[in-house]
Design an enzyme around this catalytic site. Structure first.
Site, PDB file in Angstrom:
ATOM      1  N   ARG A 278       8.619 100.548 -30.555  1.00 31.56           N
ATOM      2  CA  ARG A 278       7.790 101.750 -30.710  1.00 31.56           C
ATOM      3  C   ARG A 278       8.065 102.461 -32.038  1.00 31.56           C
ATOM      4  O   ARG A 278       7.147 103.044 -32.629  1.00 31.56           O
ATOM      5  CB  ARG A 278       8.018 102.716 -29.545  1.00 31.56           C
ATOM      6  CG  ARG A 278       7.291 102.279 -28.289  1.00 31.56           C
ATOM      7  CD  ARG A 278       7.469 103.289 -27.162  1.00 31.56           C
ATOM      8  NE  ARG A 278       6.737 102.842 -25.972  1.00 31.56           N
ATOM      9  CZ  ARG A 278       6.803 103.441 -24.793  1.00 31.56           C
ATOM     10  NH1 ARG A 278       7.570 104.508 -24.635  1.00 31.56           N
ATOM     11  NH2 ARG A 278       6.114 102.992 -23.770  1.00 31.56           N
TER      12      ARG A 278
ATOM     13  N   LYS B 144       3.653  94.333  -6.642  1.00 28.67           N
ATOM     14  CA  LYS B 144       2.957  95.011  -5.546  1.00 28.67           C
ATOM     15  C   LYS B 144       1.467  95.226  -5.783  1.00 28.67           C
ATOM     16  O   LYS B 144       1.075  95.783  -6.800  1.00 28.67           O
ATOM     17  CB  LYS B 144       3.610  96.366  -5.303  1.00 28.67           C
ATOM     18  CG  LYS B 144       5.011  96.247  -4.739  1.00 28.67           C
ATOM     19  CD  LYS B 144       5.561  97.606  -4.441  1.00 28.67           C
ATOM     20  CE  LYS B 144       6.864  97.478  -3.643  1.00 28.67           C
ATOM     21  NZ  LYS B 144       7.498  98.783  -3.491  1.00 28.67           N
TER      22      LYS B 144
ATOM     23  N   GLY C 173       5.353  97.235 -19.362  1.00 22.76           N
ATOM     24  CA  GLY C 173       6.769  96.968 -19.663  1.00 22.76           C
ATOM     25  C   GLY C 173       7.230  95.559 -19.330  1.00 22.76           C
ATOM     26  O   GLY C 173       7.737  94.838 -20.197  1.00 22.76           O
TER      27      GLY C 173
ATOM     28  N   GLY D  47       2.633 102.718 -18.628  1.00 21.96           N
ATOM     29  CA  GLY D  47       1.755 103.478 -17.736  1.00 21.96           C
ATOM     30  C   GLY D  47       0.374 103.736 -18.321  1.00 21.96           C
ATOM     31  O   GLY D  47      -0.636 103.649 -17.622  1.00 21.96           O
TER      32      GLY D  47
HETATM   33  C1  3PG Z   1       6.380 105.704 -21.420  1.00 26.67           C
HETATM   34  O1  3PG Z   1       7.495 105.366 -21.836  1.00 26.67           O
HETATM   35  O2  3PG Z   1       5.694 104.997 -20.663  1.00 26.67           O
HETATM   36  C2  3PG Z   1       5.813 106.995 -21.922  1.00 26.67           C
HETATM   37  O3  3PG Z   1       6.601 107.508 -22.940  1.00 26.67           O
HETATM   38  C3  3PG Z   1       5.607 107.999 -20.813  1.00 26.67           C
HETATM   39  O4  3PG Z   1       6.818 108.401 -20.260  1.00 26.67           O
HETATM   40  P1  3PG Z   1       6.816 109.138 -18.839  1.00 26.67           P
HETATM   41  O5  3PG Z   1       6.448 108.091 -17.825  1.00 26.67           O
HETATM   42  O6  3PG Z   1       8.218 109.681 -18.637  1.00 26.67           O
HETATM   43  O7  3PG Z   1       5.787 110.230 -18.887  1.00 26.67           O
END
Ligand code: 3PG
Ligand code: MG
Length: 403
Positions: free
Chosen positions: A37, A199, A356, A379
Site C-alpha cells: 500500500r 463462507k 486480503g 473490504g
Molecule cells: C483495510 O485495511 O481494509 C482498510 O484500511 C479499512 O480498515 P477497517 O476495516 O479497519 O475500516
C-alpha cells in the site's frame, strides 16, 4: 462510473494538500511486513511533489476506537514512507488536528511531506463528524483521496472532508476505479467471476450481484461445500454452512434466471484433517467419505475452470479455491493462478483480483505482477463486488458536481 476529478483537474502549486492515504498496513514488532500500500501510494506523492504542493498525509491505522493508543501510532510508518519516496524527509505531527498539526503544516515548504498521527485517535473520524472534518480542513487548501481500500468507510476524512475543500482522486484511487469499472461496468465478454473463501454467509450479496453481471460463476473454497450440500451432495466433515442451504439454492436459481453458468467442483482433494503434509486423496465430488474433509478443488475441476478461462475475456477473482496456506491444499489455487497469469500474459484475458486472502494466495503463487490488476483493497473490493456505492467514491463524485 460517474466522473470524478483527478490530479489533472486541480491546481495544487504551492498549496497545502490533505492527502487521505490508507497506511493501514500489516506491522509486526514495529516493522512493516507488507509495504504494497505504501509503494502504490508513492506515485501520487511524487506527482504532488513535482507540482510543488505541500503534502500532508493522513491515514487511519488499526481500530483504536477514538482514543490515542501508542501501539497504533503511525510513527513506525515514517521510515517506510521516506524509503518509498526515495529518501525524502517526512515530518510528523503527534496529533492529526490542533496545535501540533497546525505548526507542522505551517512550516511545510513546497515539495515537502508531512504525516499526521492516526485519524482514529479521535472519535470524530469514524462518526463522520462535521466538527472533526472542519478541524482537518483547516490544515489544508485542497483534498486528495488516494485511499480506495478505505472508500467503504463513511468516515470524516473520507466523506465529510471531501465536501469542505476542492477534492480530487489520487493516482492509486484513479487506477483502482479504472481497473474495477473496466472489469464489471463495460467489460469485454464473456466475463468469468471466480469466487472462493470459507463462507457463503459473508458473500451472499456479492454472489447475488455477480450472477446478474457475469456470464460464468466458478466457485471454490469451503463455500463451494455449502452449495454442493444444498444440491444434495454429501460433503462429509467438510466446512459447510448447513443453515445457508436455502440461500445457496436461491443463488443457484437466480443464476439460472440470468443465464449465468455456474461451475461447482466436480472433484476434490480430501483428507481426514487440515494439516501440512497429511495423506490426501483426490475423489469425485459424489464420493466424499463421511469421515473426510474437502480441502481443495481437484484436477478435473481445475481443468474445467481452465477451459472456462480459455473462453473468457475478463476475470474477476476473489477468494482462494482451497486451504492454500496448508500444502498440498494450495495446488488448485496455484494451478488456476498460473493459468490466469498465462492467459493475461498472452493478452487474451483482462484479470482483476482483490481481497486480503486472494492477494496472499496470488503472491504465494508468484503471479501478482502478471495479472492485469490486483487491488490493494480488502473490504472495499468486496463491497464493490456487491455493487454497493462506496462512500469515498460517492464523496468524490459529489465534489465534482459541486464545482
Ligand atoms: C483495510 O485495511 O481494509 C482498510 O484500511 C479499512 O480498515 P477497517 O476495516 O479497519 O475500516
Ligand atoms: Mg472521498
Amino acid at each position: 462510473m460517474p466522473k470524478f476529478p483527478t490530479l489533472d483537474d486541480i491546481d495544487v502549486r504551492g498549496k497545502r494538500v490533505l492527502l487521505r492515504a490508507d497506511l493501514n498496513v500489516p506491522v509486526k514488532d514495529g516493522r512493516v511486513t507488507d509495504a504494497t500500500r505504501i509503494e502504490r501510494l508513492a506515485p501520487t506523492i511524487a506527482a504532488l511533489i513535482a507540482k510543488g504542493a505541500r503534502i500532508v498525509v493522513m491515514s487511519h491505522f488499526g481500530r483504536p476506537k477514538g482514543r490515542p493508543d501508542p501501539g497504533l501510532s503511525l510513527r513506525p510508518l515514517i521510515v517506510p514512507l521516506r524509503q518509498a519516496l526515495g529518501g525524502r524527509e517526512v515530518g510528523f505531527a503527534a496529533d492529526c488536528i490542533g496545535e501540533p498539526a497546525k505548526q507542522l503544516v505551517a512550516a511545510l515548504r513546497p515539495g515537502q511531506v508531512a504525516l499526521l498521527e492516526n485519524l482514529r485517535f479521535h472519535l470524530g473520524e469514524e462518526a463522520n463528524s462535521a466538527d472533526f472534518a472542519r478541524a482537518l480542513a483547516e490544515l489544508g487548501e485542497v483534498y486528495v483521496d488516494d485511499a480506495f481500500s478505505a472508500a467503504h468507510r463513511a468516515h470524516a476524512s473520507i466523506a465529510a472532508l471531501a465536501h469542505l475543500l476542492p477534492a480530487a482522486a489520487g493516482k492509486l484511487m484513479e487506477a483502482e476505479l479504472d481497473a474495477l469499472s473496466a472489469a464489471l461496468e463495460h467489460p469485454a465478454r464473456p466475463v468469468l467471476a471466480l469466487i472462493g473463501g470459507a463462507k457463503v454467509s459473508t458473500k451472499l450479496d456479492l454472489l447475488r450481484f455477480l450472477v446478474g453481471k457475469v456470464d460464468v460463476l466458478a466457485i471454490g473454497g469451503a463455500m463451494a461445500n455449502t452449495l454442493l450440500y444444498a444440491q444434495g451432495t454429501a460433503v462429509g466433515r467438510s466446512l459447510c454452512e448447513r443453515d445457508m442451504a436455502e440461500n445457496a439454492r436461491q443463488i443457484l436459481a437466480l443464476a439460472a434466471e440470468h443465464n449465468c453458468r455456474v461451475i461447482l467442483p466436480e472433484d476434490a482433494v480430501v483428507a481426514a484433517e487440515l494439516a501440512s503434509g497429511v495423506a490426501a486423496q483426490t475423489v469425485a465430488i459424489d464420493a466424499v467419505a463421511a469421515d473426510m474433509m474437502i480441502l481443495d478443488i481437484g484436477p478435473a475441476t481445475v481443468a474445467r475452470v481452465a477451459a472456462a478461462l480459455d473462453e473468457s475475456r475478463t476475470l474477476v477473482w476473489n477468494g482462494p479455491l482451497g486451504a492454500f496456506e496448508t500444502p498440498p491444499f494450495d495446488r488448485g489455487t496455484r494451478a488456476v493462478a498460473e493459468k490466469v497469469a498465462a492467459l493475461t500474459r498472452a493478452g487474451r484475458l483482462r484479470s482483476v483480483a482483490g481481497g486480503g486472502d486472494t492477494v496472499a494466495a496470488l503472491a504465494a503463487a508468484g503471479v501478482t505482477d502478471e495479472l492485469s490488476y490486483v487491488s490493494t483493497a480488502g473490504g472495499a473490493f468486496l463491497e464493490w463486488l456487491e455493487g454497493r456505492e462506496l462512500p469515498g467514491v460517492a464523496a468524490l463524485v459529489a465534489a465534482a458536481r459541486q464545482d
